[in-house]
Each structure stands twice: as C-alpha cells, then as structure tokens.
Design a protein around this motif. Structure first.
Motif, PDB file in Angstrom:
ATOM      1  N   UNK A 156      53.586  36.998  12.949  1.00 58.28           N
ATOM      2  CA  UNK A 156      52.133  37.190  13.131  1.00 58.28           C
ATOM      3  C   UNK A 156      51.489  37.498  11.778  1.00 58.28           C
ATOM      4  N   UNK A 157      50.975  36.488  11.109  1.00 53.43           N
ATOM      5  CA  UNK A 157      50.479  36.614   9.727  1.00 53.43           C
ATOM      6  C   UNK A 157      49.447  37.732   9.561  1.00 53.43           C
ATOM      7  N   UNK A 158      48.652  37.977  10.568  1.00 49.35           N
ATOM      8  CA  UNK A 158      47.602  38.991  10.437  1.00 49.35           C
ATOM      9  C   UNK A 158      48.157  40.412  10.464  1.00 49.35           C
ATOM     10  N   UNK A 159      49.364  40.600  10.994  1.00 48.62           N
ATOM     11  CA  UNK A 159      49.930  41.938  11.107  1.00 48.62           C
ATOM     12  C   UNK A 159      50.847  42.306   9.949  1.00 48.62           C
ATOM     13  N   UNK A 166      55.554  42.239   2.922  1.00 51.66           N
ATOM     14  CA  UNK A 166      56.166  41.306   3.870  1.00 51.66           C
ATOM     15  C   UNK A 166      55.647  39.891   3.639  1.00 51.66           C
ATOM     16  N   UNK A 167      54.359  39.774   3.361  1.00 50.70           N
ATOM     17  CA  UNK A 167      53.789  38.442   3.060  1.00 50.70           C
ATOM     18  C   UNK A 167      54.462  37.835   1.835  1.00 50.70           C
ATOM     19  N   UNK A 168      54.696  38.670   0.821  1.00 45.29           N
ATOM     20  CA  UNK A 168      55.332  38.184  -0.407  1.00 45.29           C
ATOM     21  C   UNK A 168      56.763  37.729  -0.123  1.00 45.29           C
ATOM     22  N   UNK A 169      57.484  38.486   0.676  1.00 47.99           N
ATOM     23  CA  UNK A 169      58.857  38.116   1.022  1.00 47.99           C
ATOM     24  C   UNK A 169      58.879  36.813   1.824  1.00 47.99           C
ATOM     25  N   UNK A 170      57.943  36.665   2.749  1.00 49.00           N
ATOM     26  CA  UNK A 170      57.873  35.423   3.529  1.00 49.00           C
ATOM     27  C   UNK A 170      57.494  34.242   2.640  1.00 49.00           C
ATOM     28  N   UNK A 171      56.631  34.470   1.667  1.00 47.15           N
ATOM     29  CA  UNK A 171      56.250  33.397   0.743  1.00 47.15           C
ATOM     30  C   UNK A 171      57.472  32.914  -0.037  1.00 47.15           C
ATOM     31  N   UNK A 172      58.342  33.845  -0.448  1.00 44.95           N
ATOM     32  CA  UNK A 172      59.570  33.450  -1.149  1.00 44.95           C
ATOM     33  C   UNK A 172      60.488  32.657  -0.221  1.00 44.95           C
ATOM     34  N   UNK A 173      60.584  33.071   1.030  1.00 42.43           N
ATOM     35  CA  UNK A 173      61.404  32.329   1.994  1.00 42.43           C
ATOM     36  C   UNK A 173      60.841  30.933   2.238  1.00 42.43           C
ATOM     37  N   UNK A 174      59.529  30.835   2.352  1.00 41.80           N
ATOM     38  CA  UNK A 174      58.904  29.519   2.562  1.00 41.80           C
ATOM     39  C   UNK A 174      59.134  28.613   1.362  1.00 41.80           C
TER      40      UNK A 174
END
Length: 81
Positions: free
Chosen positions: A39-42, A47-55
């Motif tokens: 849930x991108x808004x939460x 966490x956003x930075x970590x997900x960006x690295x995974x993407x």
C-alpha cells in the motif's frame, strides 16, 4: 498491514531478491506482483526507498531476461549461430 508487517515483508523480499535469477522456476512476474501489493500511501520514506531499490533490481532482471530471449541459440560447439 502494519508498519512492522511491511518491514518484515520488505526484508524477506530483499533476501529473496539477492538470490533470484532469470532461470528460476518462479517467474519474474510473480515478484513484480508481490512488489505491487504494498500500500504505497501507508509506507514510511525508508520503506519507499527500500522498495525502490527492489524495483530497480527487478527491472534489471527483467531486462536481462528480455536480452536472453533475443539472443540467437548456441550451437553444440558453444558458438552462436
């Protein structure tokens, strides 16, 4: 999904993404869907930075898979046709 649940899931994906390849039985689309479920808004900024690295890592794998699909097949001698 709580902050801690999200953190645990991201940590799991970070571990898995360090081991997956384009040759795995689980297709890369599965991992793309797993990333899309967050849930991108939460998310917290970290966490956003970590997900960006995974993407970014997944995009790299997807590009490698596409490149392998366009390479000519190898001959029995190990040279390309």
């Amino acid at each position: 999904m709580s902050y801690h649940d999200i953190d645990k899931e991201i940590a799991h994906l970070e571990l898995v993404f360090g081991k997956i390849s384009t040759n795995d039985r689980i297709p890369l689309t599965y991992w793309r869907n797993r990333l899309a479920m967050f849930p991108k808004t939460l998310l917290m900024p970290s966490q956003r930075a970590r997900l960006a690295r995974l993407e970014a890592a997944l995009r790299s794998l997807e590009q490698s898979a596409r490149a392998l699909e366009t390479e000519p097949p190898m001959r029995a001698t190990g040279t390309q046709r």
